[in-house]
Design a protein around this motif. Sequence first.
Motif, PDB file in Angstrom:
ATOM      1  N   GLY A 118     -81.394  63.609  51.084  1.00 32.51           N
ATOM      2  CA  GLY A 118     -79.981  63.608  51.457  1.00 32.51           C
ATOM      3  C   GLY A 118     -79.055  63.704  50.257  1.00 32.51           C
ATOM      4  N   THR A 119     -79.521  63.214  49.117  1.00 35.09           N
ATOM      5  CA  THR A 119     -78.696  63.224  47.912  1.00 35.09           C
ATOM      6  C   THR A 119     -78.912  64.511  47.122  1.00 35.09           C
TER       7      THR A 119
ATOM      8  N   SER B 122     -86.928  56.162  52.008  1.00 32.59           N
ATOM      9  CA  SER B 122     -86.621  56.480  50.611  1.00 32.59           C
ATOM     10  C   SER B 122     -86.627  57.982  50.380  1.00 32.59           C
ATOM     11  N   LEU B 123     -87.616  58.672  50.945  1.00 33.97           N
ATOM     12  CA  LEU B 123     -87.699  60.120  50.754  1.00 33.97           C
ATOM     13  C   LEU B 123     -86.514  60.810  51.416  1.00 33.97           C
TER      14      LEU B 123
ATOM     15  N   ALA C 189     -83.551  59.532  51.858  1.00 35.69           N
ATOM     16  CA  ALA C 189     -82.372  59.258  51.035  1.00 35.69           C
ATOM     17  C   ALA C 189     -82.326  60.202  49.840  1.00 35.69           C
ATOM     18  N   LEU C 190     -83.486  60.417  49.217  1.00 36.58           N
ATOM     19  CA  LEU C 190     -83.545  61.321  48.064  1.00 36.58           C
ATOM     20  C   LEU C 190     -83.167  62.734  48.482  1.00 36.58           C
TER      21      LEU C 190
ATOM     22  N   VAL D 286     -81.686  65.419  45.690  1.00 42.86           N
ATOM     23  CA  VAL D 286     -82.721  65.300  44.658  1.00 42.86           C
ATOM     24  C   VAL D 286     -84.052  64.908  45.310  1.00 42.86           C
ATOM     25  N   PRO D 287     -84.657  65.830  46.077  1.00 43.74           N
ATOM     26  CA  PRO D 287     -85.926  65.490  46.739  1.00 43.74           C
ATOM     27  C   PRO D 287     -87.013  65.148  45.713  1.00 43.74           C
ATOM     28  N   MET D 288     -87.958  64.328  46.136  1.00 41.49           N
ATOM     29  CA  MET D 288     -89.074  63.916  45.284  1.00 41.49           C
ATOM     30  C   MET D 288     -89.908  65.150  44.941  1.00 41.49           C
ATOM     31  N   SER D 289     -90.057  65.441  43.657  1.00 41.39           N
ATOM     32  CA  SER D 289     -90.867  66.602  43.276  1.00 41.39           C
ATOM     33  C   SER D 289     -92.347  66.217  43.279  1.00 41.39           C
TER      34      SER D 289
ATOM     35  N   ARG E  19     -93.437  64.446  40.043  1.00 38.84           N
ATOM     36  CA  ARG E  19     -92.950  63.056  39.974  1.00 38.84           C
ATOM     37  C   ARG E  19     -93.795  62.176  40.893  1.00 38.84           C
TER      38      ARG E  19
END
Lengths: 207, 207
Positions: free
Chosen positions: A136-137, A130-131, A133-134, A139-142, A145
């Motif tokens: 790669g898009t 999941s991380l 994928a984020l 929008v990394p997990m901050s 968050r």
Amino acid sequence: MRISELSRATGVSIASIKYYVREGLLPAGESLGARQADYGDTHVTRLRLIRALVDVVGLPIAQVRRLFALIADPGDDMFAALGEAVGSLPPYGTDSETDAAAESRARATIERLDWTYDAGYAATAQLERSLAALEGTGVPMSDDRLEVYARAARMIAEFDIAHMPDENPSAAIEYSVLGTALYEPVLVALRRLAHLDIVAQALDDDE
Amino acid sequence: MRISELSRATGVSIASIKYYVREGLLPAGESLGARQADYGDTHVTRLRLIRALVDVVGLPIAQVRRLFALIADPGDDMFAALGEAVGSLPPYGTDSETDAAAESRARATIERLDWTYDAGYAATAQLERSLAALEGTGVPMSDDRLEVYARAARMIAEFDIAHMPDENPSAAIEYSVLGTALYEPVLVALRRLAHLDIVAQALDDDE
């Protein structure tokens, strides 16, 4: 009760009940003669569990059989048994997706939370994917968050574990499997419904 | 940049890039002559979004195209556009599963929380199915569990919506789609990892 009554009580067809007995998922009824058997409440409970795992969770029969073996005999290492049981539930990852960068991402995240890190646990790989994928898009997990999500997840997990039956290991494993598989969709639906409500309120206030 | 550079920058093959252009998911590059085109940062961003939706979320190409049409032109009703965008993401239910009893279960649950009830919203049907599955397995959702889960879901949703970009409706829809699809697996993984940590601590304390 007769097999026909068991079928009515659970909504599972007689053919399916016989199939589950043949496949070793459901204990045979107590024999009342050559062509009759007696079924009890444990059969009703077990049938409901089978249907949840097969129909709702979508587990293959072989997987269900392995789970039941684990429930019947968790062994001495309760932690390993729970991990194996919950790890046998979807989503499944593929090995190719678990690259080294992603693994270090998940590790860093779990260590920042000061939670137990277990590289072999299925949810660790799930977090890694999941991380990745984020990221790669774009929008990394901050960090903030992550903090909110982790706090919410922990709140739920505390409740779940506090309500885990402790009369025997088998009941605990069954609860964990069902709790993981059936409460996750509830949580995900509630998050979407909360979004809907918050946006609806905000638009109301604008008017 | 040339198509070969775009391919290197995103890890998407040239053949796939050309396919996405043909399918109308990716705008064509600016023509630099008969056999060359120039691509920019918007192409990089859009390609990452396509890969996330196709590879991670598993959306069919036709669904991605519809989503992009919605992002390009959300229309006047932002609430409806957001609902349609998020509703187009999995999990999908089948009509047969949405029986009247389940629907009244979801309605009662949402009304108890005092959240907005929308029978046509996809997550409502998802909640219905999950609650029905729990009841079918003989472990209906208790009021106190619902309260904890809803509070956690709300906490996350407040954060999500507070961080929704408000410069334009298209950005808000894109954020909602990605946020729904990509943060859900993170949340689910975190819940399982919190379980692991709590059980590990409890077993440690026992020793």
